[in-house]
Scaffold this motif. Structure first.
Motif, PDB file in Angstrom:
ATOM      1  N   TYR A   1      16.419  13.293 -11.969  1.00 13.54           N
ATOM      2  CA  TYR A   1      16.372  13.810 -13.333  1.00 13.54           C
ATOM      3  C   TYR A   1      16.532  12.658 -14.307  1.00 13.54           C
ATOM      4  CZ  TYR A   1      21.538  13.672 -13.271  1.00 13.54           C
ATOM      5  OH  TYR A   1      22.853  13.273 -13.171  1.00 13.54           O
ATOM      6  N   TYR A   2      16.187  12.921 -15.567  1.00 15.12           N
ATOM      7  CA  TYR A   2      16.295  11.941 -16.642  1.00 15.12           C
ATOM      8  C   TYR A   2      17.355  12.418 -17.620  1.00 15.12           C
ATOM      9  CZ  TYR A   2      15.292   9.843 -21.179  1.00 15.12           C
ATOM     10  OH  TYR A   2      15.417   9.215 -22.391  1.00 15.12           O
TER      11      TYR A   2
ATOM     12  N   ILE B   1      17.487   7.125 -15.464  1.00 12.34           N
ATOM     13  CA  ILE B   1      16.744   7.881 -14.463  1.00 12.34           C
ATOM     14  C   ILE B   1      17.634   7.968 -13.237  1.00 12.34           C
ATOM     15  CG2 ILE B   1      14.752   7.870 -12.915  1.00 12.34           C
ATOM     16  CD1 ILE B   1      13.210   6.416 -15.148  1.00 12.34           C
TER      17      ILE B   1
ATOM     18  N   GLU C   1      10.141  10.885 -13.761  1.00 11.12           N
ATOM     19  CA  GLU C   1      11.257  10.749 -14.703  1.00 11.12           C
ATOM     20  C   GLU C   1      10.986   9.662 -15.742  1.00 11.12           C
ATOM     21  OE1 GLU C   1      13.136  13.189 -14.715  1.00 11.12           O
ATOM     22  OE2 GLU C   1      12.856  13.941 -12.679  1.00 11.12           O
TER      23      GLU C   1
ATOM     24  N   HIS D   1       9.192  11.230 -18.458  1.00  7.22           N
ATOM     25  CA  HIS D   1      10.104  11.872 -19.421  1.00  7.22           C
ATOM     26  C   HIS D   1      10.714  10.835 -20.365  1.00  7.22           C
ATOM     27  CE1 HIS D   1       9.973  15.944 -18.008  1.00  7.22           C
ATOM     28  NE2 HIS D   1      10.404  15.632 -16.791  1.00  7.22           N
TER      29      HIS D   1
ATOM     30  N   THR E   1      16.253  16.216 -19.187  1.00  9.91           N
ATOM     31  CA  THR E   1      15.418  17.119 -18.395  1.00  9.91           C
ATOM     32  C   THR E   1      16.229  17.833 -17.334  1.00  9.91           C
ATOM     33  OG1 THR E   1      14.818  15.388 -16.817  1.00  9.91           O
ATOM     34  CG2 THR E   1      13.400  15.674 -18.752  1.00  9.91           C
TER      35      THR E   1
END
Length: 140
Positions: free
Chosen positions: A44-45, A54, A72, A75, A84
């Motif tokens: 996830y970011y 990240i 990521e 994003h 996110t």
């Protein structure tokens, strides 16, 4: 950001840094990449204060880490102020526009024709990218 702008952004990054490696590009951009034990979460970011991070599951195979980092990174570049949700194993599909754009970014980056020409079969077998995502790039 429309699909053509995503592709253009990827081309700019690849040309500027002469690589399509998401870990190298993140380093050039000052984005922190942490390898952590995330259970069944691929990555996830997040952005806390001004630090872009990240998060990558250290237990994922290297090829899957590349795809996750690319997603990521998408994003971080396309949606820098949005934290996110977790990208979970086998959950690549989302009606959410930002998830679609991050997937598009990842595919354009990893399978950049100038740096890494790759077949659909290689993308599926070596990177574990679902065929449904590749349809958007290769129109299969």
């Amino acid at each position: 950001m429309c699909c053509m702008n995503v592709k253009r952004k990827v081309i700019e990054l690849v040309n500027k840094y002469q690589t399509n490696d998401p870990f190298e590009i993140a380093e050039h951009l000052g984005i922190i990449v942490l390898h952590e034990n995330l259970g069944n979460i691929l990555g996830y970011y997040s952005k806390t204060y001004r630090f872009k991070v990240i998060h990558i599951n250290e237990n994922s195979p290297r090829n899957l880490q590349l795809f996750t980092c690319s997603h990521e990174l998408g994003h971080a570049i396309l949606h820098p102020n949005t934290n996110t949700s977790f990208l979970k194993s086998n959950t690549y599909f989302s009606a959410d526009k930002i998830e679609y754009e991050a997937n598009k970014f990842a595919i354009e980056l990893l399978f950049n024709e100038c740096i890494n020409p790759i077949t659909i079969k290689e993308a599926i077998e070596e990177y574990g990218v679902p065929e449904q995502l590749l349809r958007k790039k290769f129109y299969i």
